[in-house]
Design a protein around this motif. Structure first.
Motif, PDB file in Angstrom:
ATOM      1  N   ASP A 106       0.823  -1.209   0.000  1.00 32.33           N
ATOM      2  CA  ASP A 106       0.000   0.000   0.000  1.00 32.33           C
ATOM      3  C   ASP A 106       0.862   1.266   0.000  1.00 32.33           C
ATOM      4  O   ASP A 106       0.440   2.305  -0.497  1.00 32.33           O
ATOM      5  CB  ASP A 106      -0.948   0.007   1.199  1.00 32.33           C
ATOM      6  CG  ASP A 106      -2.100  -0.991   1.047  1.00 32.33           C
ATOM      7  OD1 ASP A 106      -2.199  -1.629  -0.021  1.00 32.33           O
ATOM      8  OD2 ASP A 106      -2.892  -1.126   1.996  1.00 32.33           O
ATOM      9  N   GLN A 107       2.059   1.172   0.543  1.00 36.30           N
ATOM     10  CA  GLN A 107       2.945   2.336   0.577  1.00 36.30           C
ATOM     11  C   GLN A 107       3.417   2.739  -0.830  1.00 36.30           C
ATOM     12  O   GLN A 107       3.850   3.870  -1.043  1.00 36.30           O
ATOM     13  CB  GLN A 107       4.169   2.075   1.471  1.00 36.30           C
ATOM     14  CG  GLN A 107       3.841   2.006   2.958  1.00 36.30           C
ATOM     15  CD  GLN A 107       3.077   0.726   3.331  1.00 36.30           C
ATOM     16  OE1 GLN A 107       3.352  -0.348   2.815  1.00 36.30           O
ATOM     17  NE2 GLN A 107       2.104   0.861   4.220  1.00 36.30           N
ATOM     18  N   ARG A 110       1.225   5.670  -4.153  1.00 37.40           N
ATOM     19  CA  ARG A 110       1.383   7.067  -4.577  1.00 37.40           C
ATOM     20  C   ARG A 110       2.586   7.260  -5.514  1.00 37.40           C
ATOM     21  O   ARG A 110       2.765   8.325  -6.076  1.00 37.40           O
ATOM     22  CB  ARG A 110       1.511   7.979  -3.363  1.00 37.40           C
ATOM     23  CG  ARG A 110       0.237   8.049  -2.556  1.00 37.40           C
ATOM     24  CD  ARG A 110      -0.404   9.384  -2.750  1.00 37.40           C
ATOM     25  NE  ARG A 110      -1.620   9.534  -1.973  1.00 37.40           N
ATOM     26  CZ  ARG A 110      -2.791   9.751  -2.522  1.00 37.40           C
ATOM     27  NH1 ARG A 110      -2.915   9.803  -3.818  1.00 37.40           N
ATOM     28  NH2 ARG A 110      -3.848   9.928  -1.777  1.00 37.40           N
ATOM     29  N   GLU A 111       3.370   6.212  -5.666  1.00 36.01           N
ATOM     30  CA  GLU A 111       4.469   6.280  -6.633  1.00 36.01           C
ATOM     31  C   GLU A 111       3.884   6.217  -8.039  1.00 36.01           C
ATOM     32  O   GLU A 111       2.701   5.932  -8.216  1.00 36.01           O
ATOM     33  CB  GLU A 111       5.455   5.142  -6.385  1.00 36.01           C
ATOM     34  CG  GLU A 111       6.200   5.281  -5.065  1.00 36.01           C
ATOM     35  CD  GLU A 111       7.214   4.191  -4.852  1.00 36.01           C
ATOM     36  OE1 GLU A 111       7.677   3.588  -5.848  1.00 36.01           O
ATOM     37  OE2 GLU A 111       7.542   3.936  -3.683  1.00 36.01           O
ATOM     38  N   THR A 112       4.708   6.461  -9.033  1.00 37.08           N
ATOM     39  CA  THR A 112       4.184   6.521 -10.392  1.00 37.08           C
ATOM     40  C   THR A 112       4.775   5.435 -11.291  1.00 37.08           C
ATOM     41  O   THR A 112       5.864   4.924 -11.045  1.00 37.08           O
ATOM     42  CB  THR A 112       4.460   7.897 -11.037  1.00 37.08           C
ATOM     43  OG1 THR A 112       5.862   8.121 -11.048  1.00 37.08           O
ATOM     44  CG2 THR A 112       3.735   9.003 -10.290  1.00 37.08           C
ATOM     45  N   ARG A 121      -0.166   7.593 -11.128  1.00 33.73           N
ATOM     46  CA  ARG A 121       0.080   6.988  -9.822  1.00 33.73           C
ATOM     47  C   ARG A 121      -0.265   5.506  -9.929  1.00 33.73           C
ATOM     48  O   ARG A 121      -1.150   5.100 -10.693  1.00 33.73           O
ATOM     49  CB  ARG A 121      -0.789   7.651  -8.746  1.00 33.73           C
ATOM     50  CG  ARG A 121      -0.296   9.004  -8.319  1.00 33.73           C
ATOM     51  CD  ARG A 121      -0.974   9.495  -7.036  1.00 33.73           C
ATOM     52  NE  ARG A 121      -2.253   8.912  -6.755  1.00 33.73           N
ATOM     53  CZ  ARG A 121      -3.426   9.581  -6.805  1.00 33.73           C
ATOM     54  NH1 ARG A 121      -3.455  10.867  -7.103  1.00 33.73           N
ATOM     55  NH2 ARG A 121      -4.552   8.970  -6.524  1.00 33.73           N
ATOM     56  N   ASP A 123      -1.917   3.572  -7.909  1.00 33.66           N
ATOM     57  CA  ASP A 123      -3.321   3.271  -7.629  1.00 33.66           C
ATOM     58  C   ASP A 123      -4.212   3.587  -8.829  1.00 33.66           C
ATOM     59  O   ASP A 123      -5.139   2.831  -9.145  1.00 33.66           O
ATOM     60  CB  ASP A 123      -3.818   3.981  -6.357  1.00 33.66           C
ATOM     61  CG  ASP A 123      -3.768   5.494  -6.435  1.00 33.66           C
ATOM     62  OD1 ASP A 123      -2.947   6.057  -7.193  1.00 33.66           O
ATOM     63  OD2 ASP A 123      -4.559   6.137  -5.700  1.00 33.66           O
ATOM     64  N   GLU A 124      -3.917   4.657  -9.554  1.00 35.51           N
ATOM     65  CA  GLU A 124      -4.692   5.000 -10.749  1.00 35.51           C
ATOM     66  C   GLU A 124      -4.490   3.957 -11.849  1.00 35.51           C
ATOM     67  O   GLU A 124      -5.450   3.540 -12.511  1.00 35.51           O
ATOM     68  CB  GLU A 124      -4.275   6.374 -11.275  1.00 35.51           C
ATOM     69  CG  GLU A 124      -4.602   7.522 -10.360  1.00 35.51           C
ATOM     70  CD  GLU A 124      -3.984   8.830 -10.815  1.00 35.51           C
ATOM     71  OE1 GLU A 124      -4.628   9.864 -10.567  1.00 35.51           O
ATOM     72  OE2 GLU A 124      -2.875   8.831 -11.397  1.00 35.51           O
TER      73      GLU A 124
END
Length: 197
Positions: A106-107, A110-112, A121, A123-124
């Motif tokens: 989960d950490q 936010r990375e890309t 990102r 998650d996207e």
């Protein structure tokens, strides 16, 4: 694997099992038959889903998700395939996905990553991939149901069975649904019948 990634993996596994349970009901001839003159066959959709997953998730964090070796247009060329060929292609794409998910936490969300030179990102990118995959699995189920007609074995709550299903209080988790669908893969396709000449 952390909570959010595990949740996404569960949904991917649910729809992988749904696609496989639909495919298991088809004959080899039905795998390659187009839906219409310009429509896709189940095989073409499988080739596209597998090609997309393999391209996106091979080197997921280190290379562009649209690999130079992928030929997206060729995925839609209507291949004539056997069931083992189809399963091999399908499994290769899913394996790339599950390998990439195992390496995430989960950490990392936010990375890309980069897909078609666009930075997203993680998650996207995962949500986009899941939506794309589910869309095409729905097409596979729809086509399989059309090909099977009255011989279709329902893969969800059967028509008229909602009240009984709700009263049972069945486990609605992605994992439980995937397990139920995997059991249904033992469904054998109907024998191929030839019309008299």
């Amino acid at each position: 694997m952390s909570e959010f990634i595990a949740s996404l993996e569960g949904e991917y596994r649910r729809y992988k099992a749904l696609g496989e349970a639909a495919i298991a009901q088809l004959t080899e001839d039905q795998l390659s038959a187009p839906a219409s003159d310009s429509g896709n066959s189940v095989a073409a959709i499988v080739w596209h889903v597998a090609g997309n997953l393999e391209s996106r998730f091979t080197g997921f964090r280190t290379s562009d998700g649209e690999k130079p070796w992928r030929n997206r247009d060729e995925e839609f060329a209507p291949p004539t395939v056997t069931m083992p060929e189809l399963r091999s292609k399908w499994d290769k794409g899913w394996q790339a996905l599950f390998t990439a998910l195992e390496e995430l936490s989960d950490q990392d969300l936010r990375e890309t990553v980069v897909i078609r030179r666009q930075s997203l990102r993680i998650d996207e990118a995962l949500h986009r991939s899941l939506a794309h995959t589910v869309y095409h699995v729905g097409q596979i189920v729809f086509l399989a149901k059309q090909w099977r007609g009255g011989g279709w074995n329902c893969l969800s709550i059967p028509l008229g069975g909602s009240a009984a299903h709700n009263q049972r209080g069945a486990d609605e988790s992605a994992a439980a649904h995937a397990r139920m669908l995997e059991r249904r893969q033992s469904i054998q396709p109907p024998p191929t019948t030839e019309s008299p000449s």
